[in-house]
Write an enzyme that holds these catalytic residues in place. Structure first.
Site, PDB file in Angstrom:
ATOM      1  N   PHE A  26       7.813   2.304  -0.917  1.00 20.75           N
ATOM      2  CA  PHE A  26       8.826   2.519   0.121  1.00 20.75           C
ATOM      3  C   PHE A  26       9.395   3.938   0.155  1.00 20.75           C
ATOM      4  O   PHE A  26      10.145   4.285   1.053  1.00 20.75           O
ATOM      5  CB  PHE A  26       9.983   1.502   0.003  1.00 20.75           C
ATOM      6  CG  PHE A  26       9.575   0.080   0.235  1.00 20.75           C
ATOM      7  CD1 PHE A  26       9.238  -0.365   1.504  1.00 20.75           C
ATOM      8  CD2 PHE A  26       9.496  -0.821  -0.819  1.00 20.75           C
ATOM      9  CE1 PHE A  26       8.837  -1.681   1.721  1.00 20.75           C
ATOM     10  CE2 PHE A  26       9.099  -2.135  -0.616  1.00 20.75           C
ATOM     11  CZ  PHE A  26       8.776  -2.568   0.657  1.00 20.75           C
ATOM     12  N   ASP A  30       0.841  -1.197   0.000  1.00 23.93           N
ATOM     13  CA  ASP A  30       0.000   0.000   0.000  1.00 23.93           C
ATOM     14  C   ASP A  30       0.880   1.251   0.000  1.00 23.93           C
ATOM     15  O   ASP A  30       1.990   1.216   0.533  1.00 23.93           O
ATOM     16  CB  ASP A  30      -0.830   0.043   1.286  1.00 23.93           C
ATOM     17  CG  ASP A  30      -2.269  -0.336   1.077  1.00 23.93           C
ATOM     18  OD1 ASP A  30      -2.584  -0.890   0.008  1.00 23.93           O
ATOM     19  OD2 ASP A  30      -3.074  -0.088   1.977  1.00 23.93           O
ATOM     20  N   HIS A  78      10.464  -9.196   4.667  1.00 23.52           N
ATOM     21  CA  HIS A  78      10.085  -7.793   4.506  1.00 23.52           C
ATOM     22  C   HIS A  78      10.985  -6.923   5.385  1.00 23.52           C
ATOM     23  O   HIS A  78      11.402  -7.340   6.459  1.00 23.52           O
ATOM     24  CB  HIS A  78       8.612  -7.613   4.909  1.00 23.52           C
ATOM     25  CG  HIS A  78       8.018  -6.322   4.462  1.00 23.52           C
ATOM     26  ND1 HIS A  78       8.148  -5.156   5.189  1.00 23.52           N
ATOM     27  CD2 HIS A  78       7.301  -6.002   3.356  1.00 23.52           C
ATOM     28  CE1 HIS A  78       7.531  -4.173   4.548  1.00 23.52           C
ATOM     29  NE2 HIS A  78       7.008  -4.666   3.435  1.00 23.52           N
ATOM     30  N   TYR A 121       2.019   4.766   1.674  1.00 19.72           N
ATOM     31  CA  TYR A 121       1.949   5.292   3.039  1.00 19.72           C
ATOM     32  C   TYR A 121       0.687   6.133   3.165  1.00 19.72           C
ATOM     33  O   TYR A 121       0.291   6.835   2.237  1.00 19.72           O
ATOM     34  CB  TYR A 121       3.169   6.160   3.342  1.00 19.72           C
ATOM     35  CG  TYR A 121       4.490   5.431   3.291  1.00 19.72           C
ATOM     36  CD1 TYR A 121       4.739   4.334   4.113  1.00 19.72           C
ATOM     37  CD2 TYR A 121       5.507   5.855   2.434  1.00 19.72           C
ATOM     38  CE1 TYR A 121       5.962   3.681   4.076  1.00 19.72           C
ATOM     39  CE2 TYR A 121       6.729   5.208   2.401  1.00 19.72           C
ATOM     40  CZ  TYR A 121       6.959   4.121   3.221  1.00 19.72           C
ATOM     41  OH  TYR A 121       8.169   3.471   3.183  1.00 19.72           O
TER      42      TYR A 121
END
Length: 221
Positions: A78, A65, A187, A67
């Site tokens: 990211f 998703d 992750h 932020y």
């Protein structure tokens, strides 16, 4: 079409834009941006594609998703806008680069500099409501981004896919690994990284070594 996207991507995805699910998605996004605070900015929804044209893609990093905090998302997974504090996952990405390549932690968390070198920073879902993680999931974006990954796999060769965490790895199940290089690890979120599933993966040096072996320019991470 409601959205503008880099011409090289429009050529590859024009048929996708005409499908009923995408038309329905457009109507949902129009309504959401008209009635809710959503991220990224409307004109940055396709920023990952605009900074990294189809013919320039060398690496694909898959996020989940955008932020959902004010001013954070800029359309690249990211990545955050300049002058925004680094989220925990981005901190861990930079720590791994520091360990792997000996590079200092950068001042800016804006990863446009990666995208401009051929790194497609692709979120599975391209939009989100403010402070509501996952609020635009299961509306059609996942189908669209699956098609993007499939198109890259089918029509290009020797692309590096960096699949971080179970979600990204599931997203990459249809990549043709006979003609692309896939690196998988945990992750970079603290939950995963602090349990030993992120640090030491050396994906950044491995990627550059692979690019060099093909005679391609390595990425300045």
């Amino acid at each position: 079409m409601l959205f503008k996207i880099n011409p090289s991507w429009h050529e590859e995805l024009s048929a996708e834009f005409e499908k009923p699910y995408f038309q329905k998605l457009i109507e949902f996004i129009k309504f959401e941006y008209a009635t809710q605070k959503c991220f990224p900015l409307f004109n940055e929804i396709f920023a990952a594609f605009d900074h990294c044209p189809f013919d320039k893609v060398k690496i694909v990093i898959i996020g989940q998703d955008p932020y959902h905090g004010l001013g954070q998302a800029n359309g690249l997974c990211f990545s955050v806008n300049d002058d925004i504090n680094f989220p925990p996952s981005l901190i861990n990405i930079f720590k791994e680069i520091q360990s792997d390549l000996g590079l200092p932690i950068p001042i800016s968390g804006n990863l446009e500099r990666w995208a401009d070198q051929g790194v497609l920073l692709l979120n599975a879902t391209l939009t989100v409501r403010e402070s509501e993680a996952g609020s635009h999931q299961n509306k059609g974006w996942e189908t669209f981004t699956n098609s993007v990954i499939q198109k890259i796999s089918d029509k290009k060769e020797n692309v590096v896919f960096l699949l971080w965490g179970g979600f990204a790895q599931k997203k990459g199940t249809k990549i043709d690994r006979t003609k692309h290089r896939v690196f998988e690890t945990g992750h970079p979120s603290p939950l995963s990284a602090n349990r030993g599933f992120w640090f030491g993966n050396k994906h950044f040096s491995k990627t550059n070594a692979y690019l060099k072996s093909l005679g391609k320019e390595p990425i300045e991470w």
